[in-house]
Scaffold this active site. Structure first.
Site, PDB file in Angstrom:
ATOM      1  N   HIS A 232      13.704  57.242 -35.853  1.00  0.00           N
ATOM      2  CA  HIS A 232      14.855  57.449 -34.966  1.00  0.00           C
ATOM      3  C   HIS A 232      15.612  58.732 -35.243  1.00  0.00           C
ATOM      4  O   HIS A 232      16.471  59.135 -34.460  1.00  0.00           O
ATOM      5  CB  HIS A 232      15.815  56.255 -35.091  1.00  0.00           C
ATOM      6  CG  HIS A 232      15.119  54.944 -34.942  1.00  0.00           C
ATOM      7  ND1 HIS A 232      14.840  54.122 -36.007  1.00  0.00           N
ATOM      8  CD2 HIS A 232      14.610  54.324 -33.850  1.00  0.00           C
ATOM      9  CE1 HIS A 232      14.193  53.047 -35.587  1.00  0.00           C
ATOM     10  NE2 HIS A 232      14.042  53.149 -34.285  1.00  0.00           N
TER      11      HIS A 232
ATOM     12  N   SER B 115      15.808  48.769 -28.906  1.00  0.00           N
ATOM     13  CA  SER B 115      16.421  49.089 -27.622  1.00  0.00           C
ATOM     14  C   SER B 115      15.401  49.003 -26.492  1.00  0.00           C
ATOM     15  O   SER B 115      15.670  48.430 -25.432  1.00  0.00           O
ATOM     16  CB  SER B 115      17.032  50.488 -27.668  1.00  0.00           C
ATOM     17  OG  SER B 115      17.539  50.866 -26.408  1.00  0.00           O
ATOM     18  N   ASN B 116      14.211  49.563 -26.703  1.00  0.00           N
ATOM     19  CA  ASN B 116      13.241  49.573 -25.599  1.00  0.00           C
ATOM     20  C   ASN B 116      12.740  48.168 -25.275  1.00  0.00           C
ATOM     21  O   ASN B 116      12.453  47.863 -24.126  1.00  0.00           O
ATOM     22  CB  ASN B 116      12.085  50.537 -25.894  1.00  0.00           C
ATOM     23  CG  ASN B 116      11.101  50.022 -26.918  1.00  0.00           C
ATOM     24  OD1 ASN B 116      10.154  49.331 -26.578  1.00  0.00           O
ATOM     25  ND2 ASN B 116      11.322  50.339 -28.181  1.00  0.00           N
TER      26      ASN B 116
ATOM     27  N   GLU C  44      19.358  56.565 -33.460  1.00  0.00           N
ATOM     28  CA  GLU C  44      18.965  57.770 -32.735  1.00  0.00           C
ATOM     29  C   GLU C  44      20.182  58.509 -32.177  1.00  0.00           C
ATOM     30  O   GLU C  44      20.271  59.737 -32.262  1.00  0.00           O
ATOM     31  CB  GLU C  44      18.001  57.431 -31.599  1.00  0.00           C
ATOM     32  CG  GLU C  44      17.505  58.662 -30.872  1.00  0.00           C
ATOM     33  CD  GLU C  44      16.635  58.337 -29.669  1.00  0.00           C
ATOM     34  OE1 GLU C  44      16.655  59.129 -28.703  1.00  0.00           O
ATOM     35  OE2 GLU C  44      15.927  57.319 -29.699  1.00  0.00           O
TER      36      GLU C  44
END
Length: 321
Positions: free
Chosen positions: A72, A221-222, A124
């Site tokens: 990240h 997150s994805n 990130e």
């Protein structure tokens, strides 16, 4: 039963995981890793079993030890801290995240205020914002645009976290551009190819599905976005699970079509176990729905590549599905 393709590991995740594996093989244990190398608890547990030690911050790493930065990315402040403590660093930041960092540096140097679309607290986002902390404003949701105020002649540019919902990000950009016509775009789309491909695939398998199962961890997150995208595409229900043990058989009641996918940091054996569970309950012969081909691979971090080459070891990586 429909199975999304592509799914699972992307090139950046594969590179990061292989980096830790190869570092352990080459240098021996312990190898420290700042934060989770990728957002998947099974990957982290497997690497811990092999001798990796995961820490939240560098002050937990003994001076002079070897530490891997996660996929990240990190801020310049973290890099400087590592140098001050004489740590031997291996930077496993995904090259697509590094690209966003470089864009932030360039925009900041040119006097722009950077509107960074992303989630507060995500590693990130912290790393990217750290490139220009005094010139970065976080925008988490489209509605946040209404609260922003800048002079008409302000130099503004937008960047984004690489793992967001494509549709929501573009809606945020649309609102930003409507309010601030002078807004500059990044040289290329920041949302990574794997995130986009997995969202396109889940739309395809989710549109007519009674149930969409997304394999992935809660801090991915994805993976979380895939659930949202499935529901927006028309799925009647969608759930995220870490592994087969979290499946609830009641979800299958009345479900004629069940679709399965996984986030970009998920080993495919976790999906295989879900498919076996479903096959035992009347959903055999999963049909793969291919929406894209992925052939991208990244070379290992230069620090590790150098030492592997000196030791006569292989320096190749390949996405493992």
């Amino acid at each position: 039963m429909l199975l999304a393709a592509p799914r699972g590991y992307c090139a950046g995740v594969d590179r990061a995981v292989v980096t830790v594996e190869q570092a352990l093989d080459l240098y021996g244990s312990p190898v420290y890793v700042r934060k989770q190398i990728v957002h998947n608890k099974h990957v982290v547990a497997n690497l811990e079993a092999r001798g990796a030690i995961f820490v939240e911050e560098l002050d937990e790493v003994p001076a002079g030890a070897r530490v891997v930065f996660s996929a990240h990315g990190v801020s310049p402040a973290v890099v400087n801290e590592a140098a001050e403590r004489d740590l031997k660093t291996i930077d496993a930041t995904c090259p697509l995240v590094t690209k966003v960092h470089r864009e932030a540096v360039r925009f900041a140097a040119d006097g722009y205020t950077i509107l960074l679309i992303g989630h507060a607290g995500h590693e990130e986002v912290e790393g990217t914002a750290g490139e220009a902390p005094d010139q970065t404003v976080l925008v988490e949701h489209p509605d946040d645009v209404d609260k922003l105020e800048f002079p008409a002649d302000a130099k503004l540019a937008w960047l984004s976290q690489t793992t967001l919902s494509v549709d929501e990000t573009m809606e945020t950009v649309r609102r930003l551009r409507a309010k601030f016509p002078q807004l500059e775009d990044p040289p290329s789309d920041d949302i990574c190819y794997a995130t986009q491909n997995r969202q396109v695939a889940v739309k395809e398998i989710g549109a007519a599905a009674d149930l969409v199962i997304v394999v992935g961890s809660a801090n991915s997150s994805n993976s979380v976005r895939l659930v949202e995208v499935a529901l927006e595409a028309g799925a009647k229900a969608s759930y995220r699970i870490d592994d087969v043990s979290e499946l609830d058989e009641s979800w299958l009641d009345g479900a004629a079509t069940v679709s399965v996918t996984s986030g970009a940091s998920v080993p495919d054996h976790l999906v295989t176990e879900v498919l076996a569970y479903l096959a035992e309950r009347g959903y055999p012969d999963a049909r793969a729905v291919q929406t894209a081909e992925e052939t991208l691979a990244f070379s290992l971090p230069k620090e590790l590549h150098r030492d592997l080459k000196a030791a006569g070891r292989s320096t190749k990586t390949a996405v493992r599905l």
